[in-house]
Design a protein around this motif. Structure first.
Motif, PDB file in Angstrom:
ATOM      1  N   PHE A  67       0.845  -1.211   0.000  1.00 16.98           N
ATOM      2  CA  PHE A  67       0.000   0.000   0.000  1.00 16.98           C
ATOM      3  C   PHE A  67       0.878   1.258   0.000  1.00 16.98           C
ATOM      4  O   PHE A  67       0.675   2.174  -0.811  1.00 16.98           O
ATOM      5  N   VAL A  68       1.881   1.281   0.860  1.00 15.85           N
ATOM      6  CA  VAL A  68       2.803   2.424   0.929  1.00 15.85           C
ATOM      7  C   VAL A  68       3.586   2.547  -0.382  1.00 15.85           C
ATOM      8  O   VAL A  68       3.789   3.647  -0.904  1.00 15.85           O
ATOM      9  N   ASP A  69       3.997   1.400  -0.945  1.00 13.62           N
ATOM     10  CA  ASP A  69       4.813   1.427  -2.168  1.00 13.62           C
ATOM     11  C   ASP A  69       4.054   2.022  -3.350  1.00 13.62           C
ATOM     12  O   ASP A  69       4.673   2.613  -4.247  1.00 13.62           O
ATOM     13  N   ILE A  70       2.738   1.881  -3.380  1.00 14.04           N
ATOM     14  CA  ILE A  70       1.959   2.475  -4.476  1.00 14.04           C
ATOM     15  C   ILE A  70       2.328   3.956  -4.613  1.00 14.04           C
ATOM     16  O   ILE A  70       2.672   4.430  -5.691  1.00 14.04           O
ATOM     17  N   GLY A  71       2.274   4.673  -3.505  1.00 15.65           N
ATOM     18  CA  GLY A  71       2.551   6.109  -3.539  1.00 15.65           C
ATOM     19  C   GLY A  71       4.026   6.448  -3.619  1.00 15.65           C
ATOM     20  O   GLY A  71       4.417   7.428  -4.252  1.00 15.65           O
ATOM     21  N   HIS A  76       8.542   8.458  -7.036  1.00 16.98           N
ATOM     22  CA  HIS A  76       9.838   8.299  -7.704  1.00 16.98           C
ATOM     23  C   HIS A  76       9.691   8.406  -9.224  1.00 16.98           C
ATOM     24  O   HIS A  76      10.477   9.071  -9.896  1.00 16.98           O
ATOM     25  N   ARG A  77       8.646   7.760  -9.762  1.00 21.19           N
ATOM     26  CA  ARG A  77       8.456   7.773 -11.222  1.00 21.19           C
ATOM     27  C   ARG A  77       8.130   9.163 -11.748  1.00 21.19           C
ATOM     28  O   ARG A  77       8.455   9.493 -12.897  1.00 21.19           O
ATOM     29  N   LEU A  78       7.492  10.000 -10.902  1.00 14.84           N
ATOM     30  CA  LEU A  78       7.191  11.367 -11.326  1.00 14.84           C
ATOM     31  C   LEU A  78       8.460  12.138 -11.665  1.00 14.84           C
ATOM     32  O   LEU A  78       8.434  13.048 -12.499  1.00 14.84           O
ATOM     33  N   THR A  79       9.571  11.780 -11.014  1.00 16.38           N
ATOM     34  CA  THR A  79      10.813  12.509 -11.267  1.00 16.38           C
ATOM     35  C   THR A  79      11.453  12.065 -12.582  1.00 16.38           C
ATOM     36  O   THR A  79      12.300  12.770 -13.120  1.00 16.38           O
ATOM     37  N   THR A  80      11.044  10.892 -13.117  1.00 13.96           N
ATOM     38  CA  THR A  80      11.723  10.377 -14.307  1.00 13.96           C
ATOM     39  C   THR A  80      10.819  10.284 -15.536  1.00 13.96           C
ATOM     40  O   THR A  80      11.316  10.196 -16.653  1.00 13.96           O
ATOM     41  N   ASP A 157       9.957  17.494  -4.526  1.00 19.22           N
ATOM     42  CA  ASP A 157       9.626  17.270  -3.119  1.00 19.22           C
ATOM     43  C   ASP A 157       8.635  16.144  -2.884  1.00 19.22           C
ATOM     44  O   ASP A 157       8.381  15.784  -1.740  1.00 19.22           O
ATOM     45  N   MET A 158       8.032  15.623  -3.943  1.00 24.79           N
ATOM     46  CA  MET A 158       6.939  14.674  -3.735  1.00 24.79           C
ATOM     47  C   MET A 158       7.386  13.434  -2.974  1.00 24.79           C
ATOM     48  O   MET A 158       6.605  12.850  -2.217  1.00 24.79           O
ATOM     49  N   ASP A 159       8.623  13.021  -3.131  1.00 26.45           N
ATOM     50  CA  ASP A 159       9.150  11.871  -2.387  1.00 26.45           C
ATOM     51  C   ASP A 159       9.064  12.162  -0.881  1.00 26.45           C
ATOM     52  O   ASP A 159       8.631  11.320  -0.086  1.00 26.45           O
ATOM     53  N   ARG A 160       9.448  13.378  -0.499  1.00 29.43           N
ATOM     54  CA  ARG A 160       9.405  13.784   0.901  1.00 29.43           C
ATOM     55  C   ARG A 160       7.968  13.867   1.414  1.00 29.43           C
ATOM     56  O   ARG A 160       7.654  13.384   2.499  1.00 29.43           O
ATOM     57  N   TRP A 161       7.049  14.453   0.617  1.00 32.22           N
ATOM     58  CA  TRP A 161       5.659  14.594   1.066  1.00 32.22           C
ATOM     59  C   TRP A 161       4.945  13.253   1.161  1.00 32.22           C
ATOM     60  O   TRP A 161       4.140  13.037   2.070  1.00 32.22           O
ATOM     61  N   GLU A 185      10.295   5.701   4.502  1.00 35.46           N
ATOM     62  CA  GLU A 185      11.254   6.806   4.427  1.00 35.46           C
ATOM     63  C   GLU A 185      11.474   7.263   2.990  1.00 35.46           C
ATOM     64  O   GLU A 185      11.178   6.544   2.045  1.00 35.46           O
ATOM     65  N   GLN A 186      11.998   8.485   2.842  1.00 33.98           N
ATOM     66  CA  GLN A 186      12.339   9.002   1.520  1.00 33.98           C
ATOM     67  C   GLN A 186      13.253   8.023   0.785  1.00 33.98           C
ATOM     68  O   GLN A 186      14.100   7.387   1.387  1.00 33.98           O
TER      69      GLN A 186
END
Lengths: 203, 203
Positions: A67-71, A76-80, A157-161, A185-186
């Protein structure tokens, strides 16, 4: 598609011009219209790319980690992935009323709900946790954090949020023994993808 | 201002037409231009109305109740205040790049941070709670739930989502004795406003 997503990501739907997309893609108007009939058509195709990119969660020790990995993987993919970024911007943009933007909210909610229900069946959730409430809560909150990081010009910043959201939300739904084992964690998205790749290579 | 907010709320910034605003306000172009020089000017005024509407929290038994009330009262006011709704839409809209949309995020974050820091000083927060992290987390998540409820055509749902957000977030930051006394249920915004009004009448 990539050119269209890039222009939508930079300008938003209303301000995006077909001529800019043609120039970036280095195709003629005729070639574009062979595949897409309008800017709206193109935008729908980019939005659909997000929905079809909704992942199959990689198996983890707990369903709550999935569940956590979905987000975290999505962050992470948003950055690439440029197409994904363009798609997210079109979803969050409220400008053009002719686009239906509810699709991605529903798809992401369904995916989160499915994994949360599996977690519940396995006894990973506290008795009072309401999966029907938590799934859309996470999707809406996640979308807003994405939007805020863009408004404040820190899209990375999305990884952090995402990490912050899960770390503050999970204590109210997870049983302590599972909670203690979660990686929220980030950098979790990159780690999960690397582990999945390593598993594929050895298999 | 009300006419402008109404049109911005319904159409968004890009699609809003000055002629529609003039017609709804029943004023001439000359009268409008006496106060505002452009659509952008008008939009800034509507956005500023949100920032100046950032409330002074009403004193409650705990600072964490004041923190919760910020969002619950705002959710209630969204159902009754058109200018506020127009302002929120302009903030969340990504379309027109010439508008700065970071202002409201920063203002709301500052307000939440101030009240959270007061809660921390009074010992209402768990030792590990990081107010600098939680304040923007709540603001971003809240914005996204607002956006989702609009995308799913249920703007009145914000009372429910705000309640859900606080009920799932507070257990990870509040000491149990304070947590047990918080009213985070739907309708809290209306109740807090009614109590404040009754207090003013008796005073």
């Amino acid at each position: 598609m990539e050119a269209a997503a890039t222009v939508f990501d930079e300008r938003g739907y209303e301000a995006a011009k077909l001529t800019d997309i043609l120039q970036l893609a280095q195709v003629t108007k005729g070639a574009l219209y062979f595949h897409f009939h309008s800017k709206e058509d193109l935008a729908h195709a980019v939005i659909d790319a997000q929905v079809s990119a909704v992942p199959v969660p990689m198996p983890q020790v707990s369903k709550l980690q999935e569940f956590v990995d979905i987000g975290m993987v999505f962050a992470h993919r948003l950055t690439t992935d440029r197409v994904l970024r363009g798609s997210v911007r079109l979803t969050l943009d409220q400008g053009g009323n002719e686009l239906s933007r509810s699709g991605p909210y529903r798809e992401w909610t369904e995916l989160n709900l499915r994994v949360l229900n599996e977690a519940k069946e396995r006894g990973e959730l506290l008795p009072h946790a309401d999966t029907e409430e938590v799934a859309p809560l996470v999707v809406g909150a996640y979308a807003g954090l994405n939007l805020m990081s863009q408004a404040l010009n820190n899209p990375a910043d999305m990884d952090r949020w995402a990490s912050s959201l899960y770390r503050h939300l999970l204590p109210s739904i997870a049983v302590p023994a599972v909670l203690a084992m979660l990686d929220m964690e980030q950098g979790r998205g990159a780690r999960a993808l690397a582990a999945a790749e390593a598993a594929t290579t050895t298999a």
